[in-house]
Design an enzyme around this catalytic site. Structure first.
Site, mmCIF file in Angstrom:
data_model
loop_
_atom_site.group_PDB
_atom_site.id
_atom_site.type_symbol
_atom_site.label_atom_id
_atom_site.label_comp_id
_atom_site.label_asym_id
_atom_site.label_seq_id
_atom_site.Cartn_x
_atom_site.Cartn_y
_atom_site.Cartn_z
ATOM 1 N N SER A 165 -5.484 -0.126 -16.825
ATOM 2 C CA SER A 165 -6.207 0.136 -15.584
ATOM 3 C C SER A 165 -7.356 1.112 -15.852
ATOM 4 O O SER A 165 -8.236 0.817 -16.654
ATOM 5 C CB SER A 165 -5.235 0.658 -14.523
ATOM 6 O OG SER A 165 -5.838 0.665 -13.251
ATOM 7 N N ASP A 258 -4.778 -9.889 -9.544
ATOM 8 C CA ASP A 258 -5.263 -8.541 -9.828
ATOM 9 C C ASP A 258 -6.751 -8.492 -9.484
ATOM 10 O O ASP A 258 -7.520 -9.375 -9.888
ATOM 11 C CB ASP A 258 -5.052 -8.215 -11.315
ATOM 12 C CG ASP A 258 -5.310 -6.762 -11.663
ATOM 13 O OD1 ASP A 258 -6.239 -6.153 -11.099
ATOM 14 O OD2 ASP A 258 -4.588 -6.228 -12.531
ATOM 15 N N HIS A 288 -1.527 -6.113 -9.998
ATOM 16 C CA HIS A 288 -1.913 -4.955 -10.803
ATOM 17 C C HIS A 288 -0.676 -4.099 -11.107
ATOM 18 O O HIS A 288 0.000 -3.626 -10.193
ATOM 19 C CB HIS A 288 -2.953 -4.126 -10.051
ATOM 20 C CG HIS A 288 -3.648 -3.118 -10.897
ATOM 21 N ND1 HIS A 288 -4.541 -3.480 -11.885
ATOM 22 C CD2 HIS A 288 -3.595 -1.759 -10.924
ATOM 23 C CE1 HIS A 288 -5.006 -2.381 -12.471
ATOM 24 N NE2 HIS A 288 -4.440 -1.328 -11.910
#
Length: 316
Positions: A165, A258, A288
């Site tokens: 991320s 995502d 995610h």
């Protein structure tokens, strides 16, 4: 069809449970301090047994020139002898959340299963410390790791960088800094569903609005905090980099549900077009960080198995 209907059924169970107790997800908490407390509380409630195969040590090391020192956590396989590969680990959290402690289980697992020395960096967070503070902290930690490879028992020719991320975006940003400054030689990078494009223009950045984990509104807010009113450069938003040559071989994975799906696929394609050896894994039904929220799901186990296998081969 709602995008939520596309989520893998096993991975959806803990997500639905989270949204029952926290409608709208973490980003629905407007105060950043309260949001961090909520995230840390949830992660702290997950009981992870100590791994006797891994020794840990926290150390304070020099930060960027003229800036505060930074903390790193060093992981080493117990009983390992000789020189080992190294993995420099950058935690996630949208540049505004997260900590070394919060990702301790993942860093421990990588150390144990890959058989590598892992160094995890505690970088400064926005909005208190906007760009370039986070990426400069990450780069300073990498420089320290490379300079102290002999003491750490790390083979400097087998040094990978890993992050998910925001940590994935910082992984690429740090690799770009290392390339451009003639810094540590990286043999491999593993940016996981990396946060790399502040423009929020892709189809997936418009699709993911109500999943409850890193939806569009939260991403727009995080980028605004991270940039602090300034224009993004390639080290803040690597999708803006014009030249990707000279970057290390890469492994990127991202889920179909995502928000970062399309920017990550596009970046992987550009790496390939530049001649950078690149693995791209697009995981159907994964949102995610699904493998963190639903670690026992079959999909999550496949995701982690692919990462561990690729790290082992890259560092063999």
């Amino acid at each position: 069809m709602s995008r939520r209907d596309l989520i893998d059924p096993e991975c959806r169970v803990p997500l639905d449970a989270l949204l029952e107790v926290m409608p709208g997800g973490f980003n629905a908490i407007p105060d950043i301090v309260q949001r961090r407390t909520a995230v840390e509380g949830m992660l702290g409630a997950i009981e992870v047994p100590d791994n006797p195969n891994v020794a840990k040590e926290d150390r304070t090391v020099p930060g960027p020139a003229g800036e505060p020192d930074i903390t790193v956590r060093i992981y080493r396989p117990v009983g390992a002898s000789g020189t080992l590969p190294g993995v420099y680990y950058i935690h996630g959290g949208g540049m505004i959340l997260g900590s070394v402690e919060g990702e301790d289980p993942n860093a421990t697992m990588i150390c144990d299963q890959v058989g590598a020395v892992v160094v995890s960096v505690e970088y400064r967070l926005a909005p208190e410390h906007p760009h370039p503070a986070p990426v400069e902290d990450c780069y300073a930690g990498l420089v320290w790791m490379a300079k102290n490879a002999a003491e750490l028992g790390v083979d400097p020719h087998r040094l990978a960088i890993y992050g998910a991320s925001a940590g994935g975006g910082l992984t690429i940003g740090t690799a770009l800094l290392a390339r451009d400054r003639g810094g540590p030689a990286l043999s491999f990078m593993m940016p996981i569903y990396p946060m790399i494009d502040d423009r929020n223009e892709t189809p997936s950045s418009h699709e993911i609005t109500d999943i409850g984990i890193w939806d569009r509104a939260g991403n727009v807010e995080a980028w605004a905090w991270y940039l602090g009113g300034k224009q993004a450069d390639q080290y803040a938003a690597p999708a803006r980099a014009v030249d990707l040559s000279g970057l290390p071989p890469a492994f990127i994975d991202v889920g179909t549900v995502d928000l970062f799906r399309d920017e990550d696929i596009a970046f992987a394609q550009r790496l390939m077009q530049t001649g950078v050896p690149t693995d791209l894994h697009v995981n159907p039904g994964s949102y995610h960080a699904a493998e963190t929220f639903a670690p026992e799901a079959a999909l999550s186990r496949r995701i982690w198995a692919a990462r561990i296998d690729r790290l082992k081969r890259a560092l063999a």
